[in-house]
Design a protein around this motif. Structure first.
Motif, PDB file in Angstrom:
ATOM      1  N   ARG A  41      -0.187   2.226  -7.554  1.00  0.00           N
ATOM      2  CA  ARG A  41       0.385   0.596  -7.654  1.00  0.00           C
ATOM      3  C   ARG A  41       0.300   0.401  -6.504  1.00  0.00           C
ATOM      4  NH1 ARG A  41       4.414  -1.741  -6.296  1.00  0.00           N
ATOM      5  NH2 ARG A  41       6.117   0.097  -5.730  1.00  0.00           N
ATOM      6  N   ASP A  42       1.499   0.497  -5.879  1.00  0.00           N
ATOM      7  CA  ASP A  42       1.590   0.455  -4.232  1.00  0.00           C
ATOM      8  C   ASP A  42       0.286   0.603  -4.000  1.00  0.00           C
ATOM      9  OD1 ASP A  42       2.576  -0.883  -2.092  1.00  0.00           O
ATOM     10  OD2 ASP A  42       4.515  -0.061  -2.552  1.00  0.00           O
ATOM     11  N   TRP A 101       5.084  -0.720 -13.383  1.00  0.00           N
ATOM     12  CA  TRP A 101       6.087  -0.988 -12.249  1.00  0.00           C
ATOM     13  C   TRP A 101       6.453  -2.717 -12.957  1.00  0.00           C
ATOM     14  CZ3 TRP A 101       6.232  -6.019  -9.679  1.00  0.00           C
ATOM     15  CH2 TRP A 101       7.323  -5.849  -8.870  1.00  0.00           C
ATOM     16  N   SER A 123      12.076  -3.293 -10.927  1.00  0.00           N
ATOM     17  CA  SER A 123      12.270  -3.941 -10.039  1.00  0.00           C
ATOM     18  C   SER A 123      13.489  -5.324  -9.074  1.00  0.00           C
ATOM     19  CB  SER A 123      11.210  -3.800  -8.554  1.00  0.00           C
ATOM     20  OG  SER A 123      11.319  -4.304  -7.606  1.00  0.00           O
ATOM     21  N   GLY A 163      14.591  -0.650  -9.598  1.00  0.00           N
ATOM     22  CA  GLY A 163      13.828  -0.444  -7.363  1.00  0.00           C
ATOM     23  C   GLY A 163      14.447  -1.410  -7.046  1.00  0.00           C
ATOM     24  N   CYS A 164      15.170  -1.057  -6.197  1.00  0.00           N
ATOM     25  CA  CYS A 164      16.136  -2.233  -5.114  1.00  0.00           C
ATOM     26  C   CYS A 164      15.123  -2.521  -4.262  1.00  0.00           C
ATOM     27  CB  CYS A 164      17.237  -1.276  -4.352  1.00  0.00           C
ATOM     28  SG  CYS A 164      18.553  -0.066  -6.119  1.00  0.00           S
ATOM     29  N   GLU A 165      14.704  -3.812  -4.054  1.00  0.00           N
ATOM     30  CA  GLU A 165      13.483  -3.852  -3.067  1.00  0.00           C
ATOM     31  C   GLU A 165      14.377  -4.190  -1.565  1.00  0.00           C
ATOM     32  OE1 GLU A 165       9.640  -7.352  -2.789  1.00  0.00           O
ATOM     33  OE2 GLU A 165      10.843  -7.002  -4.322  1.00  0.00           O
ATOM     34  N   ARG A 191      15.841   3.431  -7.174  1.00  0.00           N
ATOM     35  CA  ARG A 191      14.891   3.315  -6.084  1.00  0.00           C
ATOM     36  C   ARG A 191      14.985   2.780  -5.069  1.00  0.00           C
ATOM     37  NH1 ARG A 191       8.726   3.828  -7.170  1.00  0.00           N
ATOM     38  NH2 ARG A 191       8.792   1.706  -7.832  1.00  0.00           N
ATOM     39  N   ALA A 193      14.218   0.494  -1.543  1.00  0.00           N
ATOM     40  CA  ALA A 193      12.642   0.855  -1.449  1.00  0.00           C
ATOM     41  C   ALA A 193      13.127   0.272   0.428  1.00  0.00           C
ATOM     42  CB  ALA A 193      12.087  -0.261  -1.588  1.00  0.00           C
ATOM     43  N   THR A 195      10.983  -1.818   1.893  1.00  0.00           N
ATOM     44  CA  THR A 195       9.778  -2.543   1.928  1.00  0.00           C
ATOM     45  C   THR A 195       9.137  -2.906   3.016  1.00  0.00           C
ATOM     46  OG1 THR A 195      11.067  -3.357  -0.402  1.00  0.00           O
ATOM     47  CG2 THR A 195       9.193  -4.492   0.835  1.00  0.00           C
ATOM     48  N   HIS A 222      11.528   4.821  -1.065  1.00  0.00           N
ATOM     49  CA  HIS A 222      10.074   4.598  -1.272  1.00  0.00           C
ATOM     50  C   HIS A 222      10.079   4.105  -0.011  1.00  0.00           C
ATOM     51  CE1 HIS A 222       7.074   2.118  -3.163  1.00  0.00           C
ATOM     52  NE2 HIS A 222       6.970   1.132  -1.739  1.00  0.00           N
ATOM     53  N   HIS A 224       7.859   2.541   3.860  1.00  0.00           N
ATOM     54  CA  HIS A 224       6.460   1.789   4.109  1.00  0.00           C
ATOM     55  C   HIS A 224       6.338   2.824   5.829  1.00  0.00           C
ATOM     56  CE1 HIS A 224       4.843  -0.074   0.916  1.00  0.00           C
ATOM     57  NE2 HIS A 224       5.880  -0.251   0.669  1.00  0.00           N
TER      58      HIS A 224
HETATM   59  O1  LIG Z   1      11.392  -2.522  -6.108  1.00  0.00           O
HETATM   60  C1  LIG Z   1      10.879  -0.871  -6.443  1.00  0.00           C
HETATM   61  O2  LIG Z   1      10.363  -0.891  -7.364  1.00  0.00           O
HETATM   62  C2  LIG Z   1       9.748  -1.030  -4.474  1.00  0.00           C
HETATM   63  C3  LIG Z   1       8.824  -1.977  -4.483  1.00  0.00           C
HETATM   64  C4  LIG Z   1       8.199  -1.580  -3.584  1.00  0.00           C
HETATM   65  O3  LIG Z   1       7.053  -0.909  -3.184  1.00  0.00           O
HETATM   66  C5  LIG Z   1       8.208  -1.952  -2.030  1.00  0.00           C
HETATM   67  O4  LIG Z   1       9.816  -2.877  -2.335  1.00  0.00           O
HETATM   68  O5  LIG Z   1       7.863  -1.562  -1.027  1.00  0.00           O
END
Ligand SMILES: O=C(O)CCC(=O)C(=O)O
Ligand SMILES: CC(=O)SCCNC(=O)CCNC(=O)[C@H](O)C(C)(C)COP(=O)(O)OP(=O)(O)OC[C@H]1O[C@@H](n2cnc3c(N)ncnc32)[C@H](O)[C@@H]1OP(=O)(O)O
Length: 415
Positions: A41-42, A101, A123, A163-165, A191, A193, A195, A222, A224
């Motif tokens: 997915r990501d 997702w 999310s 999912g907390c973006e 979750r 994130a 982001t 999550h 980055h």
């Molecule tokens: O909210 C989420 O599930 C994560 C989504 C995502 O890939 C991110 O926020 O980088």
């Protein structure tokens, strides 16, 4: 069109079994940290990356064989092709959870029903910046949407995570409130994130700790890699209370990518003795498979899975390694199914030359050894490559010629 109407979906919701995605039967290693892989997915959101269905299936199979307990395999809202691919992965009944997702919307959720998964990550943006900037909404709307969609997901038979973006730029008090509403609506996990990859290990730890103290939902982190801190932040999040880490193979993902599965698995094992149940031997073949499918070269220096991570050239290191491998080797190549290697090049010293010659049953005195070393350095600089055993043997043979004797004299005299 594969996506079904809401009423048709609600009618069959009772048939969505909690185990429809093939959640593990059989031996599951004792894990203290769960790696949830989102390569499909990501990882696939990396620019220019587009896996075929066959590639996604093969990657899913390799992830299962590597001991990954959960994968986020796609985004049903993308349409029929993605839905069909998710269905194919679910139908394999691999020993892992297959999640999809979704945005926090009914539409995405219904598309997920069509995909046959049992687990959904729903999310919602949690920072005011994203709520206002991309949705023109506010916190109350977010809590209302969350309550509505998570409740619906549960009714439909899904096991739902929230999912907390953009959690890293959100008000932590609001995140705690999100956790509360998610729990009330029936979510099993939250979750957080990062982001945009803005956290460092200290702020990642503090954020997770804060939310983990406020909820009994399991926490997933999550990361980055915009600041090159994704793995470090993931480890800090685990220390802060996250039991699940969202990762991708080789860190493939949006922009600078995500926390690399192989780095998180091995770093946790090496530094905190946390067990993820991942087979270290499977990591390099898995990374090779994913990078090939992604159409990207794997950096030779890539931690844990790169070609060169157990290869030594520098004279001082090789001299030390020859006496005691522990002097310059902290990570065991054998543990990762790899082998330690020495190459000859510009930075070699006499000990490496003598050892490489002796491996071919050849022996020289120090003066000839140093003359050969001079040629090795010259060759490496001109060719920008290591010196092979065949080339070394030629240097050895040349070292008996008159020309070599002259070169040897010049080398010894420093001219
Ligand atoms: O909210 C989420 O599930 C994560 C989504 C995502 O890939 C991110 O926020 O980088
Ligand atoms: C941080 C992340 O990684 S988030 C995940 C990102 N993943 C993807 O984008 C997957 C690939 N995306 C796609 O295929 C498409 O964008 C789709 C199918 C999801 C949506 O396609 P489109 O309907 O054409 O919309 P488009 O991509 O132009 O815009 C995204 C829409 O989602 C909305 N949206 C974004 N996040 C959310 C959310 N969490 N909940 C609800 N709606 C959301 C946006 O506001 C926008 O809607 P708008 O046009 O009404 O403002």
């Amino acid at each position: 069109m594969l996506a079904k109407s809401p009423s048709a979906i609600l009618a069959r919701s009772s048939r969505v079994s909690a185990d429809a995605s093939g959640a593990a039967a059989g031996t599951v290693p004792a894990r203290t940290v769960f790696l949830n892989d989102t390569t499909l997915r990501d990882g696939e959101q990396a620019p220019g990356v587009a896996f075929t269905r066959r590639e996604k299936i093969e990657i899913a199979e390799q992830l299962a064989a590597a001991g990954v307990p959960e994968i986020e395999a796609g985004t049903p809202a993308m349409g029929d092709e993605e839905i069909e691919t998710l269905r194919s992965i679910v139908s394999l009944k691999l020993p892992l959870r297959v999640a999809a997702w979704c945005r926090m919307s009914e539409e995405d959720l219904f598309a997920a029903v069509s995909s046959g998964v049992s687990y959904v990550n729903l999310s919602i943006p949690t920072s005011d910046r994203q709520l206002k900037g991309k949705l023109n909404r506010d916190r109350d709307w977010a809590l209302g949407a969350l309550r509505h969609v998570v409740t619906l997901a549960t009714k439909l038979g899904f096991t739902a995570a929230v999912g907390c973006e953009d959690a890293s730029r959100a008000d932590p008090d609001f995140l705690c409130r999100v956790a509360e509403v998610a729990k009330e609506a029936g979510a099993f996990r939250l979750r957080l994130a990062d982001t945009l990859g803005v956290l460092d290990p200290f702020s990642a730890y503090a954020l997770v700790r804060r939310v983990a103290n406020a909820t009994d939902l399991e926490i997933e982190f999550h990361a980055h890699d915009d600041l090159g801190l994704a793995t470090a932040n993931t480890l800090a999040a685990v220390t802060g209370g996250a039991r699940h880490a969202s990762v991708t193979v080789a860190g493939l993902g949006e922009r600078a990518g995500n926390a690399a599965l192989e780095e998180v698995a091995i770093a946790l094992r090496q530094t905190s003795r946390s067990e993820t149940g991942i087979d270290p031997h499977a990591l390099r073949p898995l990374a090779q498979k994913v990078m090939e499918a992604a159409g990207r070269p794997m950096p030779r220096t890539k931690a844990i899975v790169g070609e060169d991570i157990f290869t030594h050239e520098s004279g001082i290191h090789v001299s030390g390694l020859l006496k005691d491998r522990g002097t310059y080797e902290a990570l065991s190549p054998e543990m990762l199914g790899r082998a330690h290697r020495v190459v000859l090049g510009k930075h070699s010293g006499l000990a490496a030359i003598l050892k490489a010659l002796s491996d071919q049953g050849l022996a020289v005195d120090e003066v000839r050894g140093r003359a050969i070393l001079a040629r090795v350095r010259d060759f490496a600089t001109r060719s920008k490559n290591s010196v092979s055993p065949e080339v070394l043997k030629r240097f050895y043979e040349d070292s008996f010629t008159e020309e070599a004797l002259k070169r040897r004299h010049a080398a010894v005299m420093g001219v």
